[in-house]
Design an enzyme around this catalytic site. Structure first.
Site, PDB file in Angstrom:
ATOM      1  N   CYS A 131       0.618  -1.079  -0.441  1.00 38.07           N
ATOM      2  CA  CYS A 131      -0.181   0.052   0.158  1.00 38.07           C
ATOM      3  C   CYS A 131       0.858   1.092   0.143  1.00 38.07           C
ATOM      4  CB  CYS A 131      -0.384   0.011   1.277  1.00 38.07           C
ATOM      5  SG  CYS A 131      -2.034   1.414   1.482  1.00 38.07           S
ATOM      6  N   CYS A 134      -0.679   4.250   1.613  1.00 34.38           N
ATOM      7  CA  CYS A 134      -0.062   3.838   3.603  1.00 34.38           C
ATOM      8  C   CYS A 134       0.830   3.883   4.025  1.00 34.38           C
ATOM      9  CB  CYS A 134      -0.980   1.790   3.846  1.00 34.38           C
ATOM     10  SG  CYS A 134      -2.301   2.121   3.338  1.00 34.38           S
ATOM     11  N   ASP A 135       2.025   3.723   2.844  1.00 33.47           N
ATOM     12  CA  ASP A 135       3.328   3.687   3.314  1.00 33.47           C
ATOM     13  C   ASP A 135       4.363   4.262   3.000  1.00 33.47           C
ATOM     14  OD1 ASP A 135       2.676   1.232   5.276  1.00 33.47           O
ATOM     15  OD2 ASP A 135       2.629  -0.210   4.071  1.00 33.47           O
TER      16      ASP A 135
END
Length: 303
Positions: A131, A134-135
């Site tokens: 992701c 997300c990261d």
């Protein structure tokens, strides 16, 4: 045993949330069961720009708008993992809870496919990520590798370039599978280097990712790319284990439905990415979710 619902929806992605909206608005006692955060793949999408009526919106933002609207007419929300759907439309959760229903909608979507190479599994969360949204910020100023040549791979690569120092895209073939728009964007991005006709062999680490070994598919020669992050985008598999005993899936695990999104088991429906179909997009998922809600309404009222 819990109270009986008219419709139980497994999964709070676009299909499930739309079904909840339409079903509860029509007066059905509706429950959404979700094991993670509401939104499905929307949470992993940086920008949505092909959803009618919305020129551009962040995926997570659209997910929360959908979720609020899904519960606005009284649909219940339960956090939990469904382990089995029975032919009588009862639903079993991992914690032992059993929910009864007249109709069930499977809207569980898909999960990212892993590379299945040495060093990958043990480095998930230590540099291997599925992701970018997300990261991505964790790799600010660092070098990363994206594996895959489809729309998701190239879109996420473009997103990552706002953080990283350099980004490598590794593809098995000599050309991308993605739409021309995404191809053009990555080819014009100075931070991106494309490594064609290579496949990943091994993730290197010293407790966290330090690099990846690649092999040329034509010559067999290997090379090591030093990096801090690896983002595999090599396809997805359906999340359909909870209906595997119903005989409603094809050989790949995708659920087979008719034009009303109903499976071979009456009253059990499927919608969204988990369905055996050609196009997996937010716009198709919401349409299928609405259709299921209407079919469930008809079935419940007939009973």
């Amino acid at each position: 045993m819990s109270d009986k619902f008219d419709l139980i929806i497994i999964g709070a992605g676009p299909a499930g949330m739309t079904a909840a909206l339409y079903a509860s608005r029509s007066g059905l006692k509706t429950c959404i069961v979700e094991s993670g955060a509401p939104g499905g793949k929307l949470l992993k999408t940086f920008h949505i720009e092909n959803y009618p009526g919305i020129k551009e919106m962040g995926g997570a933002e659209l997910a929360m708008v959908m979720f609020d609207q899904a519960l606005a007419f009284g649909a219940e929300y339960k956090a939990g993992e469904v382990v089995k759907v029975n032919k009588d439309k009862s639903v079993e959760l991992l914690d032992g809870t059993i929910l009864e229903s007249n109709c069930v909608l499977l809207a569980t979507g898909t999960k990212e496919r892993m590379l299945n190479i040495p060093g990958e599994q043990e480095n998930v969360g230590k540099g291997v990520s599925f992701c970018a949204v997300c990261d991505g910020a964790f790799f600010r100023g660092k070098d990363v590798v994206v594996i895959g040549g489809g729309n998701s791979a190239l879109e996420e690569a473009g997103f990552l370039t706002q953080f990283v120092n350099k980004l490598y895209i590794v593809i098995r073939r000599d050309q991308f599978r993605a739409e021309e728009k995404f191809q053009r964007e990555v080819e014009e991005n100075e931070k991106i280097e494309i490594i064609r006709e290579h496949v990943p062999l091994e993730v290197l680490s010293d407790g966290k990712v330090t690099g990846i070994v690649l092999k040329n598919v034509k010559t067999g020669k290997t090379q090591t790319v030093d990096c801090s992050g690896i983002f595999p985008y090599v396809g997805s598999d359906p999340i359909s284990d909870c209906v595997k005993d119903l005989g409603v899936c094809n050989e790949h695990g995708y659920v087979i439905v008719d034009r009303n999104m109903e499976t071979a088991v009456k009253g059990v429906y499927a919608a969204g990415d988990v369905v055996d179909k050609q196009l997996r997009q937010v716009v198709t998922a919401v349409g299928e979710g609405a259709l299921v809600a209407q079919q469930a309404y008809k079935e419940v009222k007939e009973k």
